[in-house]
Every structure is written in C-alpha cells, then in structure tokens.
Design an enzyme around this catalytic site. Structure first.
Site, PDB file in Angstrom:
ATOM      1  N   HIS A  53       0.768  -1.055  -0.104  1.00 18.10           N
ATOM      2  CA  HIS A  53      -0.155   0.039   0.078  1.00 18.10           C
ATOM      3  C   HIS A  53       0.983   1.196   0.041  1.00 18.10           C
ATOM      4  CE1 HIS A  53      -3.723  -2.215   0.552  1.00 18.10           C
ATOM      5  NE2 HIS A  53      -3.333  -2.863   1.533  1.00 18.10           N
ATOM      6  N   GLU A 159      -6.537 -12.675   5.057  1.00 17.83           N
ATOM      7  CA  GLU A 159      -7.389 -11.731   4.907  1.00 17.83           C
ATOM      8  C   GLU A 159      -8.541 -12.016   4.260  1.00 17.83           C
ATOM      9  OE1 GLU A 159      -4.672  -7.872   4.466  1.00 17.83           O
ATOM     10  OE2 GLU A 159      -3.886  -9.187   2.923  1.00 17.83           O
ATOM     11  N   ASP A 185      -8.662  -5.934   5.599  1.00 17.45           N
ATOM     12  CA  ASP A 185      -9.364  -7.124   4.593  1.00 17.45           C
ATOM     13  C   ASP A 185     -10.181  -7.854   4.977  1.00 17.45           C
ATOM     14  OD1 ASP A 185      -8.315  -5.922   2.007  1.00 17.45           O
ATOM     15  OD2 ASP A 185      -6.124  -5.963   2.885  1.00 17.45           O
TER      16      ASP A 185
END
Ligand code: 3PY
Ligand code: MG
Length: 258
Positions: A53, A159, A185
């Site tokens: 990210h 996730e 997530d």
C-alpha cells in the site's frame, strides 16, 4: 582485513519468530529511510516496509533496508508475489505477502523465497551474487545460498474467509514462520466493510490466531494499544504491528490542537 564488515542482510528474523518472545514493529508505507531509523532508535524489533500500500520504489526500498541494517532494526518488506524476487535481492530479512488463501499458495510463497538446492530440494529463487543481498558479489557462493535459505523469514497474511478456514494448513507449511491476520481486508472480505470489531470478524481473527499457534508458528496482527495487545496475546499472538501513518497523524492532531 577489516573484521567489522557486516553482510548486508540481517538473518536474525527467523530466530526472533522461533524464540517465543513478543515482537513489536511498525508498518512504514512512507518512502523514508529516516523513519526506519526513527523506529529503530525508538526500540522497535522490526519494521515492515509496506510496498503493498506504500509508495516506496525499489531504490528507496533499498535505502530503507540500508537504514535498517545501519540502525539495527530487522526489516521485512510487505510486497505482492511478483515483487518477492526483487526485494530479496535488495537484502530484506523477510517478506510478508498478502491474501494467502490455502496451503498451496503458502507452499508457492516459500518456494519463491528459497534458492534451489542439490537433489531437487529448496525452491525456485533466481540466483545472482551481483545484488546488495550478496554484497555485490563479495559474499556470494554457497555460503550466501545457505545463509539466505536458512535466514530469510516468510510471513503469510490471512485476509479472507478462505484463508481463515485454512489457517492451520497454511501455518503448517514448512518454511512459513509467521502468519499475520489483516483485520481490515478480512472485515471487508466478510462483508462488514472496515468494521473489524463486528463479533463475526473478531471471532474469525481469534480463530485464525489460535490455529497458527496450534501449528507451532508465530501469530501476528495489528495492535494499536497495550490493552488490545494483551487481549490478542491471550490467543498466542506474539507479532504485533502498528501503522506509522496512523501514529504520526495522531501525534500531529494532538500538536495542532494545543
Ligand atoms: C489489513 O488490515 O488488511 C492489513 O493488511 C493490515 O496490515
Ligand atoms: Mg490487508
């Protein structure tokens, strides 16, 4: 010959996971070697350079790994599968890979990290000694292969509900050292948007952490406070991370409100 020269990559991570001691670290999604040093000087055990990210390019990632080696904090890079080979060659101590859903994906992850060995053992990591990890050739050869295969940590992230259902099998894969649950997530993939405090999501997180501990591997997740960490430690969790942008944003808000 200078006896103080250190190999570029730090091979302490797997020992830290196996030690049973709690580990504290910081996700760093900002492209800044200075932040790696600040985390080291603050006393954190590890940093996770967040290339899932975050915005660091490969050159900055290499500088962040240098900053970690110089300051003494152990660096992990969170990255997508296709970036694993590159960040290993830059000299990371471990990789943390999102969205591992089953044992086959965990086996594939381990193979990408390990060099091939005689007799068809090991994995499929491409070999070069010209990179930073091998000291640009200064520390190449069989010793680098052994030290890398023995020393680089592998962290699978769970996730999704499929990952939760397969937590024990994922954690049991030889070469997986730790499993990190991504609560944001997971909450989204379970249909709860970002609300990981929903009972169904909390139960899935607890179940996953307990299954990882049952498999004899190191369970990890985000823990923003001491009380949260104590609750998670009750399920065997030992690998605790915070997110540096959140920590800085909170400190800035307090400073601005004075
Ligand atoms: C998540 O919460 O999804 C994460 O990936 C945390 O690092
Ligand atoms: Mg995530």
């Amino acid at each position: 010959m200078n006896s103080q020269i250190r190999m570029p990559f730090d091979d302490r991570l797997r020992g830290m996971f196996a030690s049973g001691a709690p580990l504290h670290g910081m996700f760093i999604g900002l492209p800044a070697p200075a932040l790696v040093e600040m985390c080291a000087f603050a006393g954190f055990d590890f940093v996770v350079i967040d290339n899932e990210h975050g915005s660091a390019d490969l050159q900055t990632t290499e500088h962040m790994l240098r900053a970690a080696r110089a300051s003494g904090v152990v660096p992990i890079v969170r990255c997508l599968r296709h970036d694993i080979a590159r960040v290993l060659d830059l000299g990371t101590s471990g990789v943390q890979v999102p969205m591992i859903n089953n044992a086959a994906e965990a086996e594939d992850l381990v193979r990408r990290v390990r060099y091939p060995l005689p007799g068809g053992q090991g994995g499929q990591r491409g070999v070069a000694f010209s990179n930073r990890a091998a000291g640009y050739g200064a520390f190449g050869g069989a010793e680098h292969i052994r030290r890398s295969n023995d020393g680089i940590g592998v962290i699978a992230m769970i996730e999704t509900p499929e990952g939760v259902a397969n937590a024990y099998n994922i954690a049991s894969v030889p070469g997986i050292d730790a499993v990190f649950v991504g609560p944001t997530d997971l909450a989204h993939s379970m249909g709860h948007e970002h609300r990981w405090q929903e009972p169904e999501v909390m139960q899935a997180i607890e179940h996953t952490l307990r299954e990882v501990a049952r498999a004899g591997k190191c369970p990890g997740t985000l823990a923003a406070s001491k009380s949260e960490e104590e609750r998670l430690a009750g399920f065997g969790t030992r690998y605790f991370a915070q997110v540096i942008s959140g920590v800085i944003a909170q400190a800035l808000k307090q400073a601005a409100a004075r």
